[in-house]
Design an enzyme around this catalytic site. Sequence first.
Site, mmCIF file in Angstrom:
data_model
loop_
_atom_site.group_PDB
_atom_site.id
_atom_site.type_symbol
_atom_site.label_atom_id
_atom_site.label_comp_id
_atom_site.label_asym_id
_atom_site.label_seq_id
_atom_site.Cartn_x
_atom_site.Cartn_y
_atom_site.Cartn_z
ATOM 1 N N THR A 188 4.817 2.402 -11.251
ATOM 2 C CA THR A 188 4.608 3.795 -10.811
ATOM 3 C C THR A 188 5.632 4.651 -11.546
ATOM 4 O OG1 THR A 188 3.761 3.262 -8.640
ATOM 5 C CG2 THR A 188 4.986 5.311 -8.792
ATOM 6 N N ASP A 201 2.220 6.079 -0.961
ATOM 7 C CA ASP A 201 3.209 7.127 -0.676
ATOM 8 C C ASP A 201 3.310 8.174 -1.781
ATOM 9 O OD1 ASP A 201 4.197 4.977 -2.313
ATOM 10 O OD2 ASP A 201 6.176 5.916 -2.178
ATOM 11 N N GLY A 234 4.260 1.170 -0.929
ATOM 12 C CA GLY A 234 4.012 2.510 -0.400
ATOM 13 C C GLY A 234 3.907 2.624 1.102
HETATM 14 N N1 ASP Z 1 4.428 3.326 -4.322
HETATM 15 C C1 ASP Z 1 3.217 2.952 -4.995
HETATM 16 C C2 ASP Z 1 2.133 2.762 -3.984
HETATM 17 O O1 ASP Z 1 2.366 2.134 -2.985
HETATM 18 C C3 ASP Z 1 3.337 1.711 -5.812
HETATM 19 C C4 ASP Z 1 4.598 1.590 -6.654
HETATM 20 O O2 ASP Z 1 5.490 2.402 -6.574
HETATM 21 O O3 ASP Z 1 4.700 0.640 -7.426
HETATM 22 O O4 ASP Z 1 1.030 3.196 -4.226
#
Ligand code: ASP
Length: 341
Positions: free
Chosen positions: A207, A238, A261
């Site tokens: 991400t 998130d 998230g």
């Molecule tokens: N936070 C992101 C999600 O849960 C995934 C990540 O940060 O790798 O969609």
Amino acid sequence: MVKYLIPALILSIVGCQPQSQEQSVKHEAGPITLVIHGGAGTIRRENMTPEKEAAYHAALKTALDSGYAILEKGGKSVDAVIAAIKVMEDSPLFNAGKGAVFTNEGKNELDASIMDGSNLMAGAVAGVTTIKNPITAAHAVMTKSEHVMMIGRGAEIFAEEQGCEIVHPTYFFDSARYKSLMKAKENENDKSALLYDPYIKDQKFGTVGAVALDQYGNMAAGTSTGGMTNKKYGRVGDAPIIGAGTYADNNSCGISATGWGEFFIRLGVARDIAALVEYKGYSIQQAADSVVMKKLPKLGGDGGVIVLDRQGNFALTFCSEGMYRGHINKKGEAKTFIYKD
Ligand code: ASP
């Protein structure tokens, strides 16, 4: 009719253009700073090759340089955040834009958000499948609509109306990401795989996010992601949720998060960090530590945050094994990192 069409046309041209009109105005230069992340997770040396490491460092550096080029010319923090994130969205190395992971159905559903700390304006899109750079659509929601979050087809139609670049969903196909989906599906019911295989354990890599401080003393933060491999269709993490994955307020700090998230949503991680700075007078490092190093693992989550305050202090904090990350200062000196040490 023409009377309405012309302003609409102008709007559609500028809607996805992050360039600020204030760039030529001279101000006393403040401590411009940009921090970025390219995702946190089980990032281990033994799973890397020197070539891959070099490619990550180079991509992070390009992202930092493109955001810095805007700040250095007197551009706004919001525009620097978009520029840095676009570079990472266009790279297959990160789980955002081009490199987005696959859902359980074998699709790519992207989420992004942005927040302007000078006025607490915010914009987000979730579950979009045709917007090349979701961060530009989040920006369009923030600046060209009365809303904060738009999802799915509606968000795509709006983004297109605002001049964001639209692509066919196959643009996001990446064979390595697809293999990760196949692997995740094969091992779905094998609990031991969760323990040893980082791709299964994490189901997410890369991400992206950025937080910037411009010379006017304004903060901005943004985050963009493909979410988690094998996520159930319609799942939203998130990253597009203001207060969970992204937050910016000139009175406290700017934050972009990465990690599992669901835990970041439940803890309201980004807003919690800003609140500790605002109400308790914590330094950003203390605030990041108390949320990411204490509360998050206690609940069973993992991941990291990048936090920047108005003085140019920053914290790049994570409780996972690694986090792609970097920073660039007023002089244009950039540093990028992958592992803990
Ligand atoms: N936070 C992101 C999600 O849960 C995934 C990540 O940060 O790798 O969609």
